[in-house]
Design an enzyme around this catalytic site. Structure first.
Site, short mmCIF file in Angstrom:
data_model
loop_
_atom_site.label_atom_id
_atom_site.label_comp_id
_atom_site.label_asym_id
_atom_site.label_seq_id
_atom_site.Cartn_x
_atom_site.Cartn_y
_atom_site.Cartn_z
N GLY A 178 2.76 -0.72 3.74
CA GLY A 178 2.09 -1.51 3.01
C GLY A 178 2.32 -3.10 3.45
CB SER A 188 -0.98 0.17 1.20
OG SER A 188 -2.08 -0.88 0.97
#
Length: 397
Positions: free
Chosen positions: A352, A114
């Site tokens: 992420g 992410s």
């Protein structure tokens, strides 16, 4: 990329930033996947790796990485730390490949999950600065009629709400099985279709709620406005512009990692064995989690971003305007999050998760930067906290 967020805002399968950690949620919800079974790191191999690092006289960062391997069972941990003077130090612990016992490549490439969202948000905000996108324009302005569902209407959701995770859109990753999609290319529209089968989580603007669906839509808007693939726009506008030599958006069908890298391992279910998940088709992460990079390139990216080298001042200010995201002091802006430091102040970044890898880190306003990667998504809260603690020690040391 995780369905929710803990600190770094992961992929679809994990509760990242604003929430607790996921339990038995698909890694796809966090951007994850897995298959081939391998044995866990043998105690003798683990201690040998840690002892070798200790013999070199570890500082606080090295000690943190050693503990992630020794105490938390991470196959490997890597870090890159940049001081106020611009000097960079890299660290490794553990093994790069549990099957062969090979070393961890210094500053090796990893899937950054992410963190990709920060890149997508920068492209959107550059287009805002160019007058091609309006932050408070609705999704229907650019993708008319595309976003409809139970409690969902693209005429009432703004671009700002997508980037800020306040749209109320449901998470597609919670409905994807890692093993089923590991070897399959997934179109962005297919990801959106999955999400739209479910009712809205909230009304637009009502509350913050992490959803990878937001960034799939942001990527589709980029492509509609520019007439070019998202990967090309990221490469031209960010990667080449600031010289990220080890960062790239995998091409369709590209399942391997191009440069030296540690193998990534995944547990599915969470109490199952570690499996080598290095090779996978990351298309189901797309604008929310597909990029590959290194710790040092992530430091370079967030440093350049905060220094105003990627966005005009007005758009950078919008990006840094945050809302509360959970109860740990985390705040989320437009693809950028801030987290308090134990030594005072905050650092800015994202973070992420994607099957096989977790990355956490960020930069401070006075020029410090640190990023830490581990080669398996932690499956308990304490290990996840230890990854964040390693970032804190690196920035406060």
């Amino acid at each position: 990329m995780r369905a929710q967020t803990r600190q770094g805002l992961s992929s679809p399968t994990r509760q990242q930033q604003g929430g607790g950690r996921r339990r038995a949620v698909s890694a796809a919800a966090a951007l994850v996947i897995g298959v081939m079974t391998t044995g866990v790191l043998a105690p003798s191999s683990a201690s040998a790796a840690v002892s070798a690092a200790a013999a070199a006289g570890p500082d606080a960062v090295q000690q943190s990485l050693n503990a992630l391997v020794r105490d938390d069972g991470m196959p490997a941990a890597l870090a890159s730390v940049q001081g106020r003077d611009g000097r960079t130090r890299t660290y490794t612990a553990g093994l790069g490949d549990l099957a062969t016992g090979s070393k961890v490549p210094g500053d090796g490439q990893v899937r950054i999950g992410s963190n990709t969202k920060a890149f997508t948000a920068v492209v959107i905000l550059q287009l805002v600065g160019e007058g091609k996108i309006g932050l408070d324009a609705t999704v229907d302005t650019y993708l008319p009629g595309l976003v409809r569902g139970e409690g969902i209407d693209g005429r009432h959701i703004t671009v700002r709400q997508l980037l800020q995770h306040t749209s109320g859109l449901p998470e597609y990753g919670a409905h994807i099985d890692d093993d089923e999609i590991r070897n399959r290319y997934v179109e962005p529209r297919e990801l959106l279709d999955i999400a739209l089968r479910y009712k809205a989580d909230a009304a637009p603007g009502e509350k913050w709620g992490y959803s990878n669906t937001n960034y799939v839509l942001a990527g589709l808007i980029v492509q509609k406005v520019t007439g070019r693939p998202l990967a090309e726009e990221m490469d031209r506008r960010i990667i080449k512009r600031i010289g990220l030599r080890h960062t790239y958006f995998p091409a369709p069908g590209e399942m391997t990692i191009r440069e030296p890298h540690p193998q990534g391992y995944h547990r599915n279910p969470e109490d199952g064995p570690l499996r080598d998940f290095t090779e996978m088709d990351p298309s189901w992460g797309w604008a929310a989690g597909q990029l590959i990079s290194t710790n040092s390139d992530l430091n370079r990216f967030f440093t350049a971003l905060l220094a105003g080298r990627l966005l005009p001042a007005a758009q950078l200010a919008e990006m840094r305007t945050t809302v509360p995201a959970g109860t740990s002091g985390l705040r989320y802006g437009l693809g950028l999050a801030s987290r308090p430091l134990s030594c005072g102040g905050v650092y800015w970044g994202h973070g992420g998760d994607i099957a096989g890898y977790e990355t956490r880190g960020g930069v401070t306003d006075d020029g410090r930067a640190a990023n830490v990667a581990v080669t398996s998504i932690p499956t308990d809260d304490s290990a996840a906290e230890h990854v964040k603690d390693a970032v804190d020690r690196a920035l406060c040391g």
